[in-house]
Design a protein around this motif. Structure first.
Motif, mmCIF file in Angstrom:
data_model
loop_
_atom_site.group_PDB
_atom_site.id
_atom_site.type_symbol
_atom_site.label_atom_id
_atom_site.label_comp_id
_atom_site.label_asym_id
_atom_site.label_seq_id
_atom_site.Cartn_x
_atom_site.Cartn_y
_atom_site.Cartn_z
ATOM 1 N N ALA A 190 0.831 -1.207 0.000
ATOM 2 C CA ALA A 190 0.000 0.000 0.000
ATOM 3 C C ALA A 190 0.867 1.260 0.000
ATOM 4 O O ALA A 190 0.592 2.215 -0.743
ATOM 5 C CB ALA A 190 -0.934 -0.005 1.209
ATOM 6 N N GLY A 191 1.907 1.275 0.824
ATOM 7 C CA GLY A 191 2.771 2.444 0.894
ATOM 8 C C GLY A 191 3.553 2.674 -0.384
ATOM 9 O O GLY A 191 3.610 3.794 -0.906
ATOM 10 N N ILE A 192 4.152 1.604 -0.908
ATOM 11 C CA ILE A 192 4.893 1.729 -2.165
ATOM 12 C C ILE A 192 3.925 2.074 -3.295
ATOM 13 O O ILE A 192 4.209 2.911 -4.155
ATOM 14 C CB ILE A 192 5.655 0.438 -2.474
ATOM 15 N N GLY A 193 2.750 1.444 -3.268
ATOM 16 C CA GLY A 193 1.760 1.710 -4.301
ATOM 17 C C GLY A 193 1.310 3.153 -4.310
ATOM 18 O O GLY A 193 1.123 3.756 -5.382
ATOM 19 N N ALA A 194 1.115 3.747 -3.121
ATOM 20 C CA ALA A 194 0.701 5.149 -3.046
ATOM 21 C C ALA A 194 1.758 6.062 -3.647
ATOM 22 O O ALA A 194 1.432 7.047 -4.333
ATOM 23 C CB ALA A 194 0.437 5.531 -1.590
ATOM 24 N N THR A 195 3.017 5.742 -3.427
ATOM 25 C CA THR A 195 4.099 6.558 -3.973
ATOM 26 C C THR A 195 4.180 6.416 -5.494
ATOM 27 O O THR A 195 4.393 7.403 -6.208
ATOM 28 C CB THR A 195 5.439 6.166 -3.329
ATOM 29 N N VAL A 196 4.007 5.201 -5.976
ATOM 30 C CA VAL A 196 4.004 4.972 -7.426
ATOM 31 C C VAL A 196 2.858 5.745 -8.075
ATOM 32 O O VAL A 196 3.033 6.416 -9.096
ATOM 33 C CB VAL A 196 3.891 3.469 -7.735
ATOM 34 N N ALA A 197 1.663 5.678 -7.463
ATOM 35 C CA ALA A 197 0.497 6.373 -8.013
ATOM 36 C C ALA A 197 0.700 7.880 -8.006
ATOM 37 O O ALA A 197 0.346 8.577 -8.967
ATOM 38 C CB ALA A 197 -0.752 6.001 -7.229
ATOM 39 N N ALA A 198 1.257 8.405 -6.912
ATOM 40 C CA ALA A 198 1.477 9.842 -6.815
ATOM 41 C C ALA A 198 2.405 10.333 -7.915
ATOM 42 O O ALA A 198 2.189 11.392 -8.520
ATOM 43 C CB ALA A 198 2.043 10.189 -5.442
ATOM 44 N N PHE A 199 3.445 9.551 -8.195
ATOM 45 C CA PHE A 199 4.402 9.951 -9.231
ATOM 46 C C PHE A 199 3.800 9.824 -10.625
ATOM 47 O O PHE A 199 3.912 10.734 -11.453
ATOM 48 C CB PHE A 199 5.666 9.091 -9.134
ATOM 49 N N CYS A 200 3.143 8.712 -10.879
ATOM 50 C CA CYS A 200 2.621 8.454 -12.227
ATOM 51 C C CYS A 200 1.402 9.305 -12.567
ATOM 52 O O CYS A 200 1.264 9.781 -13.701
ATOM 53 C CB CYS A 200 2.291 6.968 -12.393
#
Length: 282
Positions: free
Chosen positions: A265-275
């Protein structure tokens, strides 16, 4: 937006005719995920589910694994990049996320003007100043040939992490590994050791070539866990950040090399924020 909550399996045919399988879930713009070595696509099911409300996630089953075809006699970085391109084309994925050796392949693919709008890697397996050692391979191969795959796996994890697990006595690792990795997963990793050796040979052979990634034109996010000073993949992200003008660096001091699996969830949130330009609330 309706989210597809069940994983579906598709396939694409690579340039050399090899069938490459991938697992898909979610709705939204396509995000292609490239697992590392000795990872498999299913290892990223939790990560894919965590971002399935924002992306249609396609996790590639890299060649030599599962329903995908074998590595083949002509195995190379080029064949891996052709596999990525085949799945990108089949899924119309706009973004890509690579972990470890998959991060190395992600950067190699981006270097070839792959068409990805944004590129994200977590502790990419890029060899910098010998940070991806290969001296363990002969012993590992000998033990595999002798049918001693559990011992060969120990040679692998000690050899690739000389500053961490490499310092642990072998007798202790024989106790820790069965406790840390469940038997079905261990057996899968044991079965992939020949594949793993060939993969590490590719990244090790390109030691010191990392300045070439400065030619990548897509925006790049580099991520790393707590071992930015003690492991090769951990050190790679900050070094690459210095090399790739305009890249972003995000550190996760509570996570290790397997951050995408341990905190999807944490890594996913960062990926989503960047993309996607969304707020990272994690």
């Amino acid at each position: 937006m309706q989210v597809t909550s069940e994983v579906t399996v598709g396939s694409a045919t690579s340039a050399d005719g090899t069938v490459i399988s991938y697992r898909s879930i979610g709705s939204g713009p396509g995000l292609l995920v490239i697992p590392g070595s000795p990872g498999m696509a299913a290892d990223f099911d939790a990560f894919a589910a965590a971002v399935a409300d924002r992306f249609t996630v396609h996790v590639i089953e890299r060649r030599g694994r599962g329903a995908s075809g074998p590595q083949g006699d002509s195995y190379s970085v080029e064949t891996e990049c052709a596999d990525i391109e085949a799945v990108r084309t089949a899924t119309a994925s706009r973004f890509v996320f690579g972990h470890s050796f998959g991060g190395f392949l992600t950067l190699e693919s981006a270097l070839r003007d792959s068409g990805f709008e944004k590129v994200v890697v977590y502790e990419p397996g890029v060899s910098i100043d010998g940070s991806i050692p290969f001296g363990w391979a002969d012993e590992c191969r000998r033990l595999v040939d002798a049918g001693k795959r559990a011992e060969a796996f120990l040679s692998f994890i000690q050899g690739v992490n000389p500053e961490t697990s490499g310092k642990a006595p072998r007798w202790l690792l024989r106790i820790i590994i069965p406790l840390a990795i469940k038997k079905p997963e261990r057996l899968r990793k044991y079965a992939l050791l020949e594949t793993v050796i060939r993969e590490h040979a590719l990244s090790s052979a390109q030691d010191g070539d990392f300045p070439k990634y400065s030619r990548i034109t897509s925006p790049v996010l580099l991520m790393a866990g707590k071992d930015v000073k003690t492991t090769g993949p951990g050190r790679a992200a900050p070094r690459l950040h210095e090399t790739l003008a305009g890249s972003e660096l995000r550190l996760f001091p509570k996570l290790d090399h397997f951050g995408p699996e341990k905190d999807p969830a944490g890594i996913g949130a960062t990926v989503a924020a960047f993309c996607l330009g969304a707020a990272d609330t994690h």
